[in-house]
Design a protein around this motif. Structure first.
Motif, PDB file in Angstrom:
ATOM      1  N   GLY A 315       0.958  -1.288  -0.019  1.00  0.00           N
ATOM      2  CA  GLY A 315      -0.063  -0.044  -0.007  1.00  0.00           C
ATOM      3  C   GLY A 315       0.854   1.237   0.124  1.00  0.00           C
ATOM      4  N   LEU A 316       0.770   2.160  -0.960  1.00  0.00           N
ATOM      5  CA  LEU A 316       1.750   3.236  -1.284  1.00  0.00           C
ATOM      6  C   LEU A 316       1.052   4.823  -0.594  1.00  0.00           C
ATOM      7  N   ARG A 317       1.899   5.363  -0.357  1.00  0.00           N
ATOM      8  CA  ARG A 317       1.383   6.928  -0.234  1.00  0.00           C
ATOM      9  C   ARG A 317       0.569   7.589  -1.067  1.00  0.00           C
ATOM     10  N   ASN A 318       0.803   7.284  -2.301  1.00  0.00           N
ATOM     11  CA  ASN A 318      -0.026   7.732  -3.508  1.00  0.00           C
ATOM     12  C   ASN A 318      -1.619   7.185  -3.654  1.00  0.00           C
ATOM     13  N   GLY A 319      -1.666   6.189  -2.909  1.00  0.00           N
ATOM     14  CA  GLY A 319      -3.133   5.593  -2.831  1.00  0.00           C
ATOM     15  C   GLY A 319      -3.074   4.274  -3.546  1.00  0.00           C
ATOM     16  N   ALA A 320      -2.029   3.992  -4.299  1.00  0.00           N
ATOM     17  CA  ALA A 320      -2.208   2.533  -5.093  1.00  0.00           C
ATOM     18  C   ALA A 320      -1.644   1.353  -4.140  1.00  0.00           C
ATOM     19  N   ILE A 321      -2.422   0.090  -4.520  1.00  0.00           N
ATOM     20  CA  ILE A 321      -2.291  -0.998  -3.920  1.00  0.00           C
ATOM     21  C   ILE A 321      -1.793  -1.934  -4.987  1.00  0.00           C
ATOM     22  N   VAL A 322      -0.544  -2.006  -4.926  1.00  0.00           N
ATOM     23  CA  VAL A 322       0.013  -3.071  -6.020  1.00  0.00           C
ATOM     24  C   VAL A 322       0.478  -4.468  -5.334  1.00  0.00           C
ATOM     25  N   THR A 323       0.427  -5.662  -6.495  1.00  0.00           N
ATOM     26  CA  THR A 323       0.701  -6.893  -5.961  1.00  0.00           C
ATOM     27  C   THR A 323       2.120  -7.249  -6.501  1.00  0.00           C
ATOM     28  N   VAL A 324       3.075  -7.514  -5.768  1.00  0.00           N
ATOM     29  CA  VAL A 324       4.266  -7.828  -6.091  1.00  0.00           C
ATOM     30  C   VAL A 324       4.562  -9.053  -6.179  1.00  0.00           C
ATOM     31  N   ASP A 325       5.086  -9.891  -7.099  1.00  0.00           N
ATOM     32  CA  ASP A 325       5.481 -11.309  -7.367  1.00  0.00           C
ATOM     33  C   ASP A 325       6.875 -11.510  -7.005  1.00  0.00           C
ATOM     34  N   VAL A 326       7.311 -12.173  -5.834  1.00  0.00           N
ATOM     35  CA  VAL A 326       8.695 -12.196  -5.442  1.00  0.00           C
ATOM     36  C   VAL A 326       9.297 -13.637  -5.744  1.00  0.00           C
ATOM     37  N   ARG A 327       8.729 -14.316  -6.539  1.00  0.00           N
ATOM     38  CA  ARG A 327       9.041 -15.654  -6.933  1.00  0.00           C
ATOM     39  C   ARG A 327      10.630 -15.641  -7.772  1.00  0.00           C
ATOM     40  N   GLU A 328      10.597 -14.541  -8.642  1.00  0.00           N
ATOM     41  CA  GLU A 328      11.823 -14.356  -9.255  1.00  0.00           C
ATOM     42  C   GLU A 328      12.414 -12.848  -8.916  1.00  0.00           C
ATOM     43  N   ARG A 329      13.544 -12.969  -8.371  1.00  0.00           N
ATOM     44  CA  ARG A 329      14.109 -11.623  -7.851  1.00  0.00           C
ATOM     45  C   ARG A 329      15.377 -11.272  -8.436  1.00  0.00           C
ATOM     46  N   PRO A 330      15.390 -10.338  -9.010  1.00  0.00           N
ATOM     47  CA  PRO A 330      16.898 -10.153  -9.837  1.00  0.00           C
ATOM     48  C   PRO A 330      18.088  -9.807  -8.862  1.00  0.00           C
ATOM     49  N   GLN A 331      19.131 -10.506  -9.195  1.00  0.00           N
ATOM     50  CA  GLN A 331      20.195 -10.129  -8.310  1.00  0.00           C
ATOM     51  C   GLN A 331      21.159  -9.029  -8.621  1.00  0.00           C
ATOM     52  N   GLY A 332      21.559  -8.424  -7.465  1.00  0.00           N
ATOM     53  CA  GLY A 332      22.266  -6.952  -7.592  1.00  0.00           C
ATOM     54  C   GLY A 332      21.428  -5.890  -7.247  1.00  0.00           C
ATOM     55  N   SER A 333      21.566  -4.720  -7.739  1.00  0.00           N
ATOM     56  CA  SER A 333      21.046  -3.483  -7.615  1.00  0.00           C
ATOM     57  C   SER A 333      19.635  -3.509  -8.036  1.00  0.00           C
ATOM     58  N   ALA A 334      18.742  -2.686  -7.322  1.00  0.00           N
ATOM     59  CA  ALA A 334      17.521  -2.428  -7.644  1.00  0.00           C
ATOM     60  C   ALA A 334      17.160  -1.739  -8.926  1.00  0.00           C
ATOM     61  N   ARG A 335      18.147  -1.341  -9.773  1.00  0.00           N
ATOM     62  CA  ARG A 335      18.223  -0.710 -11.027  1.00  0.00           C
ATOM     63  C   ARG A 335      17.573  -1.957 -12.143  1.00  0.00           C
ATOM     64  N   ARG A 336      17.979  -3.392 -11.781  1.00  0.00           N
ATOM     65  CA  ARG A 336      17.536  -4.277 -12.382  1.00  0.00           C
ATOM     66  C   ARG A 336      16.065  -4.676 -12.501  1.00  0.00           C
ATOM     67  N   LEU A 337      15.369  -4.008 -11.786  1.00  0.00           N
ATOM     68  CA  LEU A 337      13.810  -4.432 -11.577  1.00  0.00           C
ATOM     69  C   LEU A 337      13.160  -3.743 -12.779  1.00  0.00           C
ATOM     70  N   ILE A 338      12.039  -4.399 -13.304  1.00  0.00           N
ATOM     71  CA  ILE A 338      11.335  -4.135 -14.526  1.00  0.00           C
ATOM     72  C   ILE A 338      10.559  -2.788 -14.160  1.00  0.00           C
ATOM     73  N   ARG A 339      10.510  -1.789 -14.986  1.00  0.00           N
ATOM     74  CA  ARG A 339       9.986  -0.514 -14.822  1.00  0.00           C
ATOM     75  C   ARG A 339       8.755  -0.537 -15.463  1.00  0.00           C
ATOM     76  N   HIS A 340       7.649   0.109 -14.697  1.00  0.00           N
ATOM     77  CA  HIS A 340       6.297   0.200 -15.183  1.00  0.00           C
ATOM     78  C   HIS A 340       5.936   1.597 -14.911  1.00  0.00           C
ATOM     79  N   ARG A 341       5.127   2.160 -15.928  1.00  0.00           N
ATOM     80  CA  ARG A 341       4.478   3.178 -15.816  1.00  0.00           C
ATOM     81  C   ARG A 341       2.719   2.852 -15.691  1.00  0.00           C
ATOM     82  N   ILE A 342       2.334   3.216 -14.289  1.00  0.00           N
ATOM     83  CA  ILE A 342       0.964   2.827 -14.187  1.00  0.00           C
ATOM     84  C   ILE A 342      -0.071   4.120 -14.022  1.00  0.00           C
TER      85      ILE A 342
END
Length: 514
Positions: A315-342
């Motif tokens: 639950g985010l400050r901007n009012g969004a409730i997002v579902t995050v799947d953590v079965r596959e996690r990128p190794q290393g920096s958070a910059r490797r995460l997939i970027r979305h425009r919601i």
């Protein structure tokens, strides 16, 4: 690609279709509001004055004798057992404990602890409470502490006006609380959350479940960020004359250079997830290694791991409730995460100073399953018996029930009367998942029926907002996990002894039903 079937949804993981049912199985679906609708699903802002909560219990019994277990009431036919439970939950005994001011206004968790005494080992109820000033305290519950020479005993005062004096007096004696020497420590900053593994917090206790650990997080202050700790409850406390110190049982797991608002942990207490002002991160509680699973510019104020530990609700400050799947996690920096425009929903566009049409978020998320509330999310609770449903509250006072499968269509139930404008107030659901409780900024404590949305109890019990709430752990297990869900639910409800704890700046409170 499986084709869409009317009235069904496809679960890729289980490779089968499931019917789309009402918000609670066995009930009819209420009207679904449009995404832009601000009108609640229920207009009731006061506890119902119908036969369910306004009449005596004897009246309900009389109606059952005449009509059987199905009652014909003004709003349709209802089951006697459900109506009787609503009647009972609307008349609690509320006790306030003197001398507990600033002890339980940030986090609260009822637990069980083992205690070695002169007469042998026993398991007692306890409450672990954290405060805004950073104090972490372990309160023992019951009469055991009356026989010890060290520590502090706290006397209760009845503040619930709806119960007769003779009932309150007998209950007051049963719910004595005490804090032994060494059971209160000062953390590095404000205590932001106290979490048990969900299996333990739901009281599926058995001899095979030996993981007795509690996750504690601190908010952080200035340059030092938040931190995550583990409090071990495996070994029994020696008392008296040994030390009851909880500091010796605290292990520092990881430190962050950001604020930690909330946390949750999986059923085995091997991993925890923390919500920060940078996003959400998974932490291995054995090694302290950290991997970011969701990053964005909007703080994560509320979190909930599902039963499998593979999916996180954020639950985010901007009012969004997002579902995050953590079965596959990128190794290393958070910059490797997939970027979305919601894209923001129409609900969010009503908030002042929010001109953006979309926001960026990185992680393994599904933008189409994102739900929105009109303001910042304060609390999230997933239902265990109906795992497609979750409760959410926001800073504008909204309390809603959502279905993961229909999240884009908005909430499927609302709970009216809650008061909030800027505070991270918590929701708490009883173990039978029939009732949800929350404290408001107007100092009222409220209880709703999850199924019907009815406001069953509303009372000003404190001079400050009851910011932390938690139902007490039950003492008996759910039963055979191979049995049908409905049978499990029935057994769990029958084993339930309703009790709840809540805290405010004014102190620690207990709510019970004699």
């Amino acid at each position: 690609m499986p084709q869409d079937l009317p009235g069904f949804y496809y679960d890729a993981e289980k490779n089968r279709y499931f019917p789309i049912k009402g918000p609670i199985p066995g009930t009819s679906r209420p009207r679904i509001p449009s995404a832009s609708s601000q009108n609640p699903l229920s207009n009731s802002t006061q506890p119902a004055k119908s036969l369910r909560t306004g009449e005596r219990t004897s009246k309900l019994l009389q109606v059952r004798e005449l009509n059987g277990n199905v009652l014909s009431l003004t709003k349709g036919k209802r089951k006697f057992k459900e109506e009787f439970q609503k009647k009972l939950v609307s008349q609690p005994v509320v006790l306030k404990y003197q001398g507990t001011r600033h002890r339980a206004d940030a986090a609260l968790q009822p637990i069980h602890v083992k205690l070695n005494t002169s007469t042998g080992q026993r398991e007692i109820d306890a409450v672990l409470a954290g405060s805004i000033n950073g104090t972490l305290s372990l309160f023992g519950v019951g009469k055991v502490g009356q026989h010890f020479d060290t520590g502090i005993n706290f006397l209760p005062d009845r503040v619930g006006p709806r119960v007769k004096e003779n009932k309150a007096e007998s209950y007051k004696e049963a719910e004595h609380i005490w804090i032994p020497e060494g059971a209160s420590i000062l953390m590095s900053s404000r205590v932001s959350s106290i979490k048990l593994p969900r299996k333990y917090s739901s009281c599926e206790l058995d001899d095979g479940f030996n993981c007795r650990r509690t996750v504690v997080t601190t908010l952080g202050s200035g340059t030092p960020g938040g931190a995550i700790y583990v409090l071990s409850l495996d070994d029994p406390f020696e008392f008296p004359p040994g030390l009851f110190s909880i500091r010796q049982r605290m292990t520092s797991v990881a430190s962050f250079n950001c604020t930690i608002w909330t946390a949750d942990c999986n059923s085995s207490a091997s991993e925890a997830v923390v919500g920060t002002n940078r996003g959400a991160a998974m932490v291995n509680l054995e090694t302290g290694s950290t991997s970011w699973v969701c990053c964005g510019k909007s703080d994560v104020f509320a979190q909930q791991l599902n039963e499998s530990g593979k999916v996180i609700l954020c639950g985010l400050r901007n009012g969004a409730i997002v579902t995050v799947d953590v079965r596959e996690r990128p190794q290393g920096s958070a910059r490797r995460l997939i970027r979305h425009r919601i894209p923001y929903s129409p609900l969010r566009k009503t908030v002042q100073n929010s001109n953006k049409q979309w926001f960026e978020l990185s992680g393994n998320i599904c933008p189409s399953r994102t739900a929105f509330m009109p303001s910042s999310i304060t609390s999230l609770v997933s239902l265990r018996f109906y795992d497609q449903y979750f409760l959410a509250s926001a800073m504008d006072g909204s309390v809603m029930l959502y279905d993961h499968r229909l999240s884009k269509r908005g909430p499927i139930q609302s709970y009216e009367g809650h008061a909030n404008s800027h505070t991270l107030l918590q929701l708490a659901v009883d173990q039978s998942e029939r009732f949800v409780m929350a404290g408001g900024e107007d100092c009222n404590l409220r209880i709703w029926s999850i199924k019907s949305g009815e406001l069953l109890f509303q009372e000003k019990v404190s001079d400050s907002a009851p910011s932390t709430v938690s139902w007490r752990l039950v003492e008996r297990p759910l039963g055979n996990p191979d049995e049908k869900q409905s049978q499990n639910e029935l057994q769990f409800a029958e084993s339930l002894r309703w009790e709840a704890w809540f805290g405010s700046v004014d102190g620690l409170y207990h709510m019970g039903w004699p």
